[in-house]
Write an enzyme that holds these catalytic residues in place. Structure first.
Site, PDB file in Angstrom:
ATOM      1  N   ARG A  89      39.308  43.362  29.820  1.00  0.00           N
ATOM      2  CA  ARG A  89      40.021  44.759  29.539  1.00  0.00           C
ATOM      3  C   ARG A  89      41.199  45.014  30.224  1.00  0.00           C
ATOM      4  NH1 ARG A  89      37.323  48.988  27.264  1.00  0.00           N
ATOM      5  NH2 ARG A  89      35.109  48.068  27.540  1.00  0.00           N
ATOM      6  N   THR A  90      40.954  44.766  31.575  1.00  0.00           N
ATOM      7  CA  THR A  90      42.428  44.931  32.348  1.00  0.00           C
ATOM      8  C   THR A  90      43.133  43.823  32.355  1.00  0.00           C
ATOM      9  OG1 THR A  90      40.900  46.107  33.995  1.00  0.00           O
ATOM     10  CG2 THR A  90      42.932  45.187  34.908  1.00  0.00           C
TER      11      THR A  90
ATOM     12  N   LYS B 126      36.544  24.508  43.679  1.00  0.00           N
ATOM     13  CA  LYS B 126      36.357  23.157  44.470  1.00  0.00           C
ATOM     14  C   LYS B 126      36.496  23.788  46.128  1.00  0.00           C
ATOM     15  CE  LYS B 126      38.720  20.686  41.105  1.00  0.00           C
ATOM     16  NZ  LYS B 126      40.255  20.366  40.839  1.00  0.00           N
TER      17      LYS B 126
ATOM     18  N   ARG C 287      42.983  40.024  40.442  1.00  0.00           N
ATOM     19  CA  ARG C 287      41.727  40.595  40.554  1.00  0.00           C
ATOM     20  C   ARG C 287      40.892  39.692  41.304  1.00  0.00           C
ATOM     21  NH1 ARG C 287      39.417  44.779  37.342  1.00  0.00           N
ATOM     22  NH2 ARG C 287      36.973  44.822  37.608  1.00  0.00           N
TER      23      ARG C 287
ATOM     24  N   HIS D 273      41.835  49.672  43.010  1.00  0.00           N
ATOM     25  CA  HIS D 273      42.101  49.471  41.396  1.00  0.00           C
ATOM     26  C   HIS D 273      43.267  50.573  41.272  1.00  0.00           C
ATOM     27  CE1 HIS D 273      42.199  48.006  37.566  1.00  0.00           C
ATOM     28  NE2 HIS D 273      41.131  48.211  37.122  1.00  0.00           N
TER      29      HIS D 273
END
Ligand code: ZN
Lengths: 302, 155
Positions: free
Chosen positions: A51-52, A80, A101, A129
């Site tokens: 969504r974001t 890794k 994010r 956020h």
């Protein structure tokens, strides 16, 4: 705000917040403008959030920017064992702005300190956020015509809900009366209440949302998230505490609007969706405009 | 009693530092924070000593050692009431109180296990504040979570 990172909503003053909201209004009228043509925006989603991510990428592309990046850490060198610092420094070579994010709290602040390009935090663990906060503010202002002197009610998980924390802090600029509805176990943390007290504003706490619906201008519902609970028994005890159904809105003020950061589980019944007071789907759309405003002001000196 | 006499309760040192008025229960923490369990200097300590002000107190004396401000800041977090006395040739040369710093950098771990400072090689940074009940808390510059006094772990 040119070339400045946005990690936490507290990084912006009241005037800067208002400037972004004003600019977002312009983009709502005309979302497709080629003002970021030739710019490269990196979209680094170390944890998936479709969504974001889509909202950011769509916002960037509508302004003519090109987007590079990844949608989960699984396919990258992070898997890794590459450090966040190395990933950020590498990607900085290829981009003018990084949207990130990350599941770790504080990762965005750290990235903003090591990166030579500005960072927009699209969620760092349970911490901040800020673009969700901006779109919430935009939605409140758009539906109420003002941000000042409103009765704003938060319902649900006020302890772990980061959107509630950020929005509460931002609303402290606007003389809000806070109504806080939650199970006793999920009250707003004292660290956030400190901001309300510092701003010399009032808050009241409730356990039953029926007590406060009729005096609210905004009803901000949140999901009670399983993954935020260290104790699963506590989750089972409170998960069904709040369920908004249409009949509870009969005597609400006509200007009341219901917001929710989405996705919802069962805290808003589907019979509320057709009520004109339901605003949560339009709310998500507003995310595009505030993200455009933000990217434009960081990259284009708007 | 003169300052000089009082110091004799544990044992006098000719040169070095006396840290007085340490809460008895944090004396061992102070010893650890300052690395006195690993020092080559002579160290004396006392606990459960009588104190007019605090009822009971602890004291530490370190021969031939004077402290830098940053080291002292570390003590202030567990012993905010401590007094620092520099001894030169059995005489009190300088007396000062320890001060709780506004910022605490690099010396304390963040209590939040999901904080970037506990996941990658990042120095910690905190702002010191007091909550409504007056207890000391450290607000993490990165994850913005608070570490309260009881949960402070030194790096
Ligand atoms: Zn932290």
């Amino acid at each position: 705000m040119k070339n400045r990172s946005l990690v936490s909503i507290n990084d912006y003053s009241k005037e800067e917040i208002i400037r972004i909201l004003d600019l977002a209004e312009e983009f709502e009228k005309q979302p497709r403008q080629q003002i970021l043509k030739g710019k490269v925006i990196a979209s680094l989603f170390f944890e998936p959030s479709t969504r974001t991510r889509l909202s950011f990428e769509s916002a960037a592309q509508q302004l003519g920017a090109s987007v590079i990046g990844f949608s989960s850490a699984a396919t990258t060198s992070v898997q890794k064992g590459e450090t966040l610092k190395d990933t950020i420094l590498t990607v900085s070579n290829y981009s003018d702005l990084i949207v990130m994010r990350h599941p770790v709290d504080g990762s965005a602040r750290y990235a903003s300190e090591v990166a030579p390009v500005p960072i927009i935090n699209a969620g760092d663990g349970a911490n901040q956020h800020p673009t969700q906060c901006l779109l919430d503010l935009y939605s409140i202002r758009k539906t109420q015509g003002t941000l000042d002197n409103l009765d704003i009610t938060f319902v649900g998980d006020l302890k772990y809900g980061r959107t509630v924390h950020s929005l509460t802090m931002a609303l402290c600029h606007f003389n809000t009366r806070f109504h806080l509805v939650s199970p006793v176990e999920l009250k707003l943390p004292s660290a956030v209440k400190r901001h309300i007290k510092d701003a010399e504003l009032q808050y009241e706490q409730y356990t039953d949302m029926n007590e406060v619906i009729n005096k609210s201008d905004i009803l901000y519902m949140t999901r009670i998230q399983r993954e935020r609970f260290p104790d699963q028994l506590e989750y089972e005890r409170v998960k069904n505490s709040y369920n908004l159904v249409n009949s509870m809105l009969t005597d609400a003020k006509s200007n009341l609007r219901i917001l929710h950061p989405l996705p919802r589980v069962n805290e808003i019944s589907t019979d509320v969706d057709s009520n004109p007071m339901a605003y949560y789907f339009q709310q998500a759309l507003n995310g595009i405009y505030v993200r455009q405003a933000l990217m434009a002001s960081i990259l284009d000196n708007k | 009693m003169s300052d000089k006499r009082k110091e004799l309760i544990v044992s006098a040192i000719s040169n070095g530092t006396v840290i007085d008025h340490i809460p008895t229960e944090t004396v061992f923490q102070v010893i650890k924070i300052l690395g006195l369990n690993k020092t080559k200097n002579q160290v004396y300590f006392g606990i459960n000593l009588e104190s007019k002000k605090y009822g009971s107190k602890g004291i530490i004396k370190i021969s031939d050692k004077y402290f830098e401000t940053e080291e002292i800041n570390k003590i202030a977090l567990v012993a905010p009431s401590a007094t620092l006395i520099e001894i030169h040739d059995y005489e009190v040369f300088k007396k000062s109180s320890v001060r709780i710093p506004q910022n605490v950098n690099k010396i304390v771990k963040c209590f939040n296990p999901n904080c970037i400072t506990n996941k990658e090689d990042v120095d910690t940074k905190f702002e010191v504040f007091y909550d409504e009940s007056g207890s000391l808390k450290l607000s993490c510059h990165y994850c913005e979570k608070n570490t309260s006094k009881e949960n402070i772990v030194f790096i």
